[in-house]
Motif scaffolding. Structure first.
Motif, PDB file in Angstrom:
ATOM      1  N   TRP A 125       0.823  -1.218   0.000  1.00  0.00           N
ATOM      2  CA  TRP A 125       0.000   0.000   0.000  1.00  0.00           C
ATOM      3  C   TRP A 125       0.854   1.265   0.000  1.00  0.00           C
ATOM      4  O   TRP A 125       0.630   2.177  -0.794  1.00  0.00           O
ATOM      5  CB  TRP A 125      -0.898  -0.018   1.238  1.00  0.00           C
ATOM      6  N   TYR A 126       1.863   1.317   0.857  1.00  0.00           N
ATOM      7  CA  TYR A 126       2.577   2.574   1.070  1.00  0.00           C
ATOM      8  C   TYR A 126       3.558   2.913  -0.049  1.00  0.00           C
ATOM      9  O   TYR A 126       3.955   4.074  -0.191  1.00  0.00           O
ATOM     10  CB  TYR A 126       3.306   2.544   2.411  1.00  0.00           C
ATOM     11  N   ARG A 127       3.933   1.951  -0.854  1.00  0.00           N
ATOM     12  CA  ARG A 127       4.881   2.229  -1.938  1.00  0.00           C
ATOM     13  C   ARG A 127       4.354   3.317  -2.882  1.00  0.00           C
ATOM     14  O   ARG A 127       5.141   4.050  -3.481  1.00  0.00           O
ATOM     15  CB  ARG A 127       5.201   0.953  -2.713  1.00  0.00           C
ATOM     16  N   GLU A 128       3.049   3.422  -3.007  1.00  0.00           N
ATOM     17  CA  GLU A 128       2.459   4.442  -3.874  1.00  0.00           C
ATOM     18  C   GLU A 128       2.653   5.853  -3.309  1.00  0.00           C
ATOM     19  O   GLU A 128       2.657   6.835  -4.048  1.00  0.00           O
ATOM     20  CB  GLU A 128       0.964   4.157  -4.056  1.00  0.00           C
ATOM     21  N   TYR A 129       2.822   5.954  -1.989  1.00  0.00           N
ATOM     22  CA  TYR A 129       2.852   7.264  -1.342  1.00  0.00           C
ATOM     23  C   TYR A 129       4.221   7.643  -0.753  1.00  0.00           C
ATOM     24  O   TYR A 129       4.440   8.796  -0.389  1.00  0.00           O
ATOM     25  CB  TYR A 129       1.814   7.302  -0.218  1.00  0.00           C
ATOM     26  N   GLN A 132       6.286  10.650  -2.074  1.00  0.00           N
ATOM     27  CA  GLN A 132       5.741  11.960  -1.727  1.00  0.00           C
ATOM     28  C   GLN A 132       5.971  12.272  -0.252  1.00  0.00           C
ATOM     29  O   GLN A 132       6.451  13.348   0.105  1.00  0.00           O
ATOM     30  CB  GLN A 132       4.239  12.010  -2.018  1.00  0.00           C
ATOM     31  N   GLN A 319      -3.916  14.241  -1.474  1.00  0.00           N
ATOM     32  CA  GLN A 319      -4.428  12.891  -1.723  1.00  0.00           C
ATOM     33  C   GLN A 319      -5.894  12.793  -1.311  1.00  0.00           C
ATOM     34  O   GLN A 319      -6.380  13.559  -0.476  1.00  0.00           O
ATOM     35  CB  GLN A 319      -3.613  11.863  -0.942  1.00  0.00           C
ATOM     36  N   VAL A 324      -7.175   6.443  -0.380  1.00  0.00           N
ATOM     37  CA  VAL A 324      -6.027   5.951   0.389  1.00  0.00           C
ATOM     38  C   VAL A 324      -6.456   4.847   1.347  1.00  0.00           C
ATOM     39  O   VAL A 324      -5.825   3.781   1.417  1.00  0.00           O
ATOM     40  CB  VAL A 324      -5.360   7.109   1.159  1.00  0.00           C
ATOM     41  N   THR A 327      -7.659   1.606  -0.409  1.00  0.00           N
ATOM     42  CA  THR A 327      -6.530   0.827  -0.906  1.00  0.00           C
ATOM     43  C   THR A 327      -5.876   0.036   0.224  1.00  0.00           C
ATOM     44  O   THR A 327      -5.518  -1.136   0.049  1.00  0.00           O
ATOM     45  CB  THR A 327      -5.483   1.745  -1.567  1.00  0.00           C
ATOM     46  N   ASN A 331      -5.856  -4.131   0.533  1.00  0.00           N
ATOM     47  CA  ASN A 331      -4.621  -4.887   0.698  1.00  0.00           C
ATOM     48  C   ASN A 331      -4.672  -5.769   1.942  1.00  0.00           C
ATOM     49  O   ASN A 331      -4.153  -6.895   1.936  1.00  0.00           O
ATOM     50  CB  ASN A 331      -3.424  -3.939   0.760  1.00  0.00           C
TER      51      ASN A 331
END
Length: 339
Positions: A125-129, A132, A319, A324, A327, A331
């Motif tokens: 999940w956190y790889r997308e954020y 940033q 976001q 968020v 997602t 997961n």
């Protein structure tokens, strides 16, 4: 014949060139910083990770692990990686309220059922954020401990019991929950927590089970609420300049060790250790107690507002908090870690 010979010679030259390039990779020694004590089960996992990285880099990357806050305080570990005091840091993002609002959603109550699937879920999940929210460092992976709960000097059964209590929260998100329920937060890192409780500065702590005896907290609290209240998200991050200084093959080795699979491998022994804490605390002088369905519902109802508060903070990052959280929840279902 000439064409075949030419191709063979060309291929051999490429292999020799690649071998020479690898042979020329400079030797690198990494400083790994972990703020938990040397005997903590996370540290052997980090050493195993480092040994695998050494082999993958053709023995050109070695590492030294510094546990027990040797390089700096637990609260400072993100900035230590950013500033190059450490090359890799074990970070609790929740130690710095408001700094990592997206990641804070992972420590909302009643989300995670377990640490192993939960680690795969949070990392995916956190790889997308991460790019940033943690742009000062190179994100390697994220993981969680097995679900923690309240450990206290007195029995806590209902949310109303928190009113007037002084509690050391695991993260800023749990701290907001304590405040909303009428309690007072006492900030302390894990290594400092026993002292706070022993001196009466705090009445209770939110902590995973196995770490209660590890940090000596079982000597000062005796009531343990048997419910998967929350998890603490952690990250393993790298100094950007150190990564940029590596040779291409060394970068590939690091990248291959910054994966969801490695997050699970590092976190799993710790997950087993924390889960085993239930048995360690089932001894004279301690009371482990379950909540009734009505009491559990009261907790869920009383803490539900925390997500709205979190959502407001996420909106400021640009976001969509609904996306968020959806997602993250999807997961957790995918990796069989949803409550």
């Amino acid at each position: 014949m000439r064409t075949a010979f030419t191709l063979t010679a060309f291929a051999a030259a490429l292999l020799l060139s690649a071998g020479a390039a690898q042979a020329e990779d400079k030797l690198v020694t990494l400083k790994l910083s972990s703020w938990v004590p040397a005997q903590h089960p996370l540290n052997p996992s980090l050493l195993a990770w480092a040994e695998s990285l050494k082999k993958a880099s053709n023995n050109t990357i070695t590492a030294t692990l510094f546990p027990s806050e040797q390089l700096g305080k637990a609260f400072d570990h993100y900035d230590m990686a950013r500033d190059g005091i450490s090359d890799f840091s074990y970070v609790n993002p929740g130690y710095q309220p408001g700094r990592f609002p997206i990641m804070a959603g992972a420590s909302l109550p009643f989300l995670f059922a377990n640490a192993k699937g939960g680690t795969a879920a949070i990392d995916a999940w956190y790889r997308e954020y991460a790019a940033q929210e943690m742009k000062d460092v190179k994100f390697c992976f994220a993981f969680v401990h097995d679900p923690g709960t309240f450990h206290a000097r007195k029995k806590i059964l209902l949310p109303t019991d928190i009113r007037g209590m002084k509690i050391r929260p695991a993260t800023s998100t749990i701290g907001q929950m304590v405040t909303a329920l009428g309690g007072t937060n006492v900030q302390a890192s894990a290594p400092e927590s026993r002292d706070m409780l022993e001196r009466g500065v705090a009445d209770a702590i939110t902590f995973p089970w196995g770490s209660i005896p590890l940090f000596g907290i079982d000597k000062v609290v005796r009531f343990h609420m048997d419910v998967p209240l929350y998890v603490t998200p952690f990250v393993w991050v790298m100094n950007k300049a150190k990564y940029d200084s590596l040779a291409p093959g060394q970068k590939r080795a690091v990248d291959d060790h910054c994966t969801t699979e490695w997050a699970e491998r590092v976190a799993s022994p710790w997950a087993d250790f924390e889960s085993g804490g239930h048995t360690k605390l089932a001894q004279p002088g301690h009371e482990i107690y379950k909540l009734t369905p009505e009491q559990l519902k009261a907790w869920r109802d009383a803490t539900a507002g925390g997500e709205a508060q979190w959502a407001e903070a996420v909106k400021k990052t640009g976001q969509d908090p609904k996306k968020v959280m959806e997602t993250l929840r999807s997961n957790l279902v995918k990796y069989k870690a949803a409550l």
